[in-house]
Motif scaffolding. Sequence first.
Motif, PDB file in Angstrom:
ATOM      1  N   ALA A 198       0.809  -1.215   0.000  1.00 29.83           N
ATOM      2  CA  ALA A 198       0.000   0.000   0.000  1.00 29.83           C
ATOM      3  C   ALA A 198       0.846   1.269   0.000  1.00 29.83           C
ATOM      4  N   SER A 199       2.076   1.179   0.500  1.00 28.21           N
ATOM      5  CA  SER A 199       2.959   2.347   0.530  1.00 28.21           C
ATOM      6  C   SER A 199       3.764   2.510  -0.754  1.00 28.21           C
ATOM      7  N   GLY A 200       3.647   1.524  -1.644  1.00 27.91           N
ATOM      8  CA  GLY A 200       4.393   1.574  -2.899  1.00 27.91           C
ATOM      9  C   GLY A 200       5.702   0.820  -2.875  1.00 27.91           C
ATOM     10  N   ALA A 201       6.029   0.192  -1.736  1.00 31.35           N
ATOM     11  CA  ALA A 201       7.281  -0.562  -1.635  1.00 31.35           C
ATOM     12  C   ALA A 201       7.168  -1.887  -2.386  1.00 31.35           C
ATOM     13  N   LEU A 202       8.257  -2.279  -3.024  1.00 29.94           N
ATOM     14  CA  LEU A 202       8.297  -3.551  -3.743  1.00 29.94           C
ATOM     15  C   LEU A 202       8.153  -4.715  -2.761  1.00 29.94           C
ATOM     16  N   LEU A 203       7.492  -5.775  -3.208  1.00 25.60           N
ATOM     17  CA  LEU A 203       7.216  -6.911  -2.336  1.00 25.60           C
ATOM     18  C   LEU A 203       8.074  -8.119  -2.681  1.00 25.60           C
ATOM     19  N   ASP A 204       8.700  -8.690  -1.656  1.00 25.91           N
ATOM     20  CA  ASP A 204       9.291 -10.011  -1.802  1.00 25.91           C
ATOM     21  C   ASP A 204       8.257 -11.033  -1.331  1.00 25.91           C
ATOM     22  N   PHE A 205       8.605 -12.323  -1.362  1.00 25.20           N
ATOM     23  CA  PHE A 205       7.621 -13.338  -1.003  1.00 25.20           C
ATOM     24  C   PHE A 205       7.130 -13.162   0.434  1.00 25.20           C
ATOM     25  N   ALA A 206       8.065 -12.929   1.363  1.00 26.68           N
ATOM     26  CA  ALA A 206       7.679 -12.803   2.771  1.00 26.68           C
ATOM     27  C   ALA A 206       6.750 -11.613   2.986  1.00 26.68           C
ATOM     28  N   GLY A 207       7.075 -10.461   2.404  1.00 28.99           N
ATOM     29  CA  GLY A 207       6.232  -9.292   2.564  1.00 28.99           C
ATOM     30  C   GLY A 207       4.855  -9.499   1.968  1.00 28.99           C
ATOM     31  N   TRP A 208       4.815 -10.172   0.825  1.00 29.16           N
ATOM     32  CA  TRP A 208       3.546 -10.478   0.151  1.00 29.16           C
ATOM     33  C   TRP A 208       2.688 -11.403   1.016  1.00 29.16           C
ATOM     34  N   TYR A 209       3.299 -12.464   1.536  1.00 27.51           N
ATOM     35  CA  TYR A 209       2.528 -13.439   2.304  1.00 27.51           C
ATOM     36  C   TYR A 209       2.142 -12.898   3.673  1.00 27.51           C
ATOM     37  N   LEU A 210       3.076 -12.308   4.388  1.00 27.01           N
ATOM     38  CA  LEU A 210       2.783 -11.822   5.729  1.00 27.01           C
ATOM     39  C   LEU A 210       1.840 -10.626   5.698  1.00 27.01           C
ATOM     40  N   GLY A 211       1.922  -9.827   4.640  1.00 31.19           N
ATOM     41  CA  GLY A 211       0.967  -8.731   4.485  1.00 31.19           C
ATOM     42  C   GLY A 211      -0.444  -9.257   4.330  1.00 31.19           C
ATOM     43  N   TRP A 212      -0.570 -10.348   3.541  1.00 34.89           N
ATOM     44  CA  TRP A 212      -1.890 -10.979   3.407  1.00 34.89           C
ATOM     45  C   TRP A 212      -2.375 -11.506   4.750  1.00 34.89           C
ATOM     46  N   LEU A 213      -1.503 -12.169   5.500  1.00 32.28           N
ATOM     47  CA  LEU A 213      -1.894 -12.758   6.771  1.00 32.28           C
ATOM     48  C   LEU A 213      -2.371 -11.702   7.744  1.00 32.28           C
ATOM     49  N   THR A 214      -1.659 -10.584   7.843  1.00 31.77           N
ATOM     50  CA  THR A 214      -2.065  -9.508   8.736  1.00 31.77           C
ATOM     51  C   THR A 214      -3.439  -8.959   8.343  1.00 31.77           C
ATOM     52  N   ALA A 215      -3.644  -8.766   7.035  1.00 36.26           N
ATOM     53  CA  ALA A 215      -4.946  -8.258   6.562  1.00 36.26           C
ATOM     54  C   ALA A 215      -6.054  -9.271   6.810  1.00 36.26           C
ATOM     55  N   ALA A 216      -5.747 -10.558   6.646  1.00 35.22           N
ATOM     56  CA  ALA A 216      -6.752 -11.606   6.874  1.00 35.22           C
ATOM     57  C   ALA A 216      -7.144 -11.652   8.353  1.00 35.22           C
ATOM     58  N   GLU A 217      -6.171 -11.530   9.235  1.00 34.78           N
ATOM     59  CA  GLU A 217      -6.467 -11.522  10.671  1.00 34.78           C
ATOM     60  C   GLU A 217      -7.317 -10.317  11.048  1.00 34.78           C
ATOM     61  N   SER A 218      -7.020  -9.182  10.433  1.00 31.56           N
ATOM     62  CA  SER A 218      -7.809  -7.988  10.700  1.00 31.56           C
ATOM     63  C   SER A 218      -9.257  -8.163  10.231  1.00 31.56           C
ATOM     64  N   ALA A 219      -9.423  -8.753   9.035  1.00 33.52           N
ATOM     65  CA  ALA A 219     -10.764  -8.967   8.493  1.00 33.52           C
ATOM     66  C   ALA A 219     -11.558  -9.939   9.352  1.00 33.52           C
ATOM     67  N   CYS A 220     -10.864 -10.912   9.927  1.00 30.87           N
ATOM     68  CA  CYS A 220     -11.530 -11.917  10.758  1.00 30.87           C
ATOM     69  C   CYS A 220     -11.712 -11.482  12.196  1.00 30.87           C
ATOM     70  N   GLY A 221     -11.131 -10.334  12.544  1.00 29.96           N
ATOM     71  CA  GLY A 221     -11.184  -9.898  13.943  1.00 29.96           C
ATOM     72  C   GLY A 221     -10.338 -10.749  14.840  1.00 29.96           C
ATOM     73  N   SER A 222      -9.240 -11.291  14.286  1.00 26.69           N
ATOM     74  CA  SER A 222      -8.366 -12.187  15.032  1.00 26.69           C
ATOM     75  C   SER A 222      -7.083 -11.480  15.428  1.00 26.69           C
ATOM     76  N   GLU A 223      -6.567 -11.805  16.576  1.00 30.32           N
ATOM     77  CA  GLU A 223      -5.286 -11.261  17.029  1.00 30.32           C
ATOM     78  C   GLU A 223      -4.182 -12.257  16.770  1.00 30.32           C
ATOM     79  N   PRO A 224      -3.052 -11.818  16.187  1.00 28.89           N
ATOM     80  CA  PRO A 224      -1.943 -12.766  15.949  1.00 28.89           C
ATOM     81  C   PRO A 224      -1.347 -13.276  17.249  1.00 28.89           C
TER      82      PRO A 224
END
Length: 224
Positions: A198-224
């Motif tokens: 979202a900030s325009g930074a290039l994504l590697d695999f970890a950033g791509w996957y962990l960014g999805w996980l954080t957003a998924a937890e937020s959507a589900c109302g789950s705490e990591p």
Amino acid sequence: MTDWTGVRERVLALAEGPGSGRVFGSTGHGFALDAPLTAAEVADLEAWLGVELPGDYRSFLLRVGAGGAGPAYGVFPVRRVDPCGWRWIGDAPEEAEPGMAAELFPGGADPEAAVEILAGQPYMGDFDDLADFEAACEEWEERLADVQYDPRFTAGALCLCDEGCGLTAWLVVTGSERGRIWRDPRSDGNDLHPARDASGALLDFAGWYLGWLTAAESACGSEP
């Protein structure tokens, strides 16, 4: 090295959350993950490809899983399919072939490659017969696909994810873009390009996957 501690457990826990259905693509992968690969299996996969995998994806295979839940409709699981070798299981536009993955990633298609074909698109007004028009369109679409989906444009990359509507995501494993995720909107008539957050930074695999996980937890109302 990416620290994947607890990531597998976080992903699997999302399946039990009341808001799991709010995550795009979750009905497809169900927050399930394949078992991780062993070190010997990853070494065999790399030998088969002829290239060393980027470190964050390699450690993901060892610590989190061989594929499954992830961005959009998930990360294609990679499995040994004898006697064919290794395969990423999913609706990829083309399969990874030994040798091609080790070639230098060209950075997308030649922007001029389809110009002549696009200029020759059939128009209904040029035909007296509908059947002739439909046949011309079919032939034109086949020629365009041959150019747009020339496997040389994705040499040095692995197709890892179906984003829906023909869109995919690739992990580059060679060249200056090694380790980066590239998005593939060729089904919309556009060229491959690097994925950014979202900030325009290039994504590697970890950033791509962990960014999805954080957003998924937020959507589900789950705490990591």
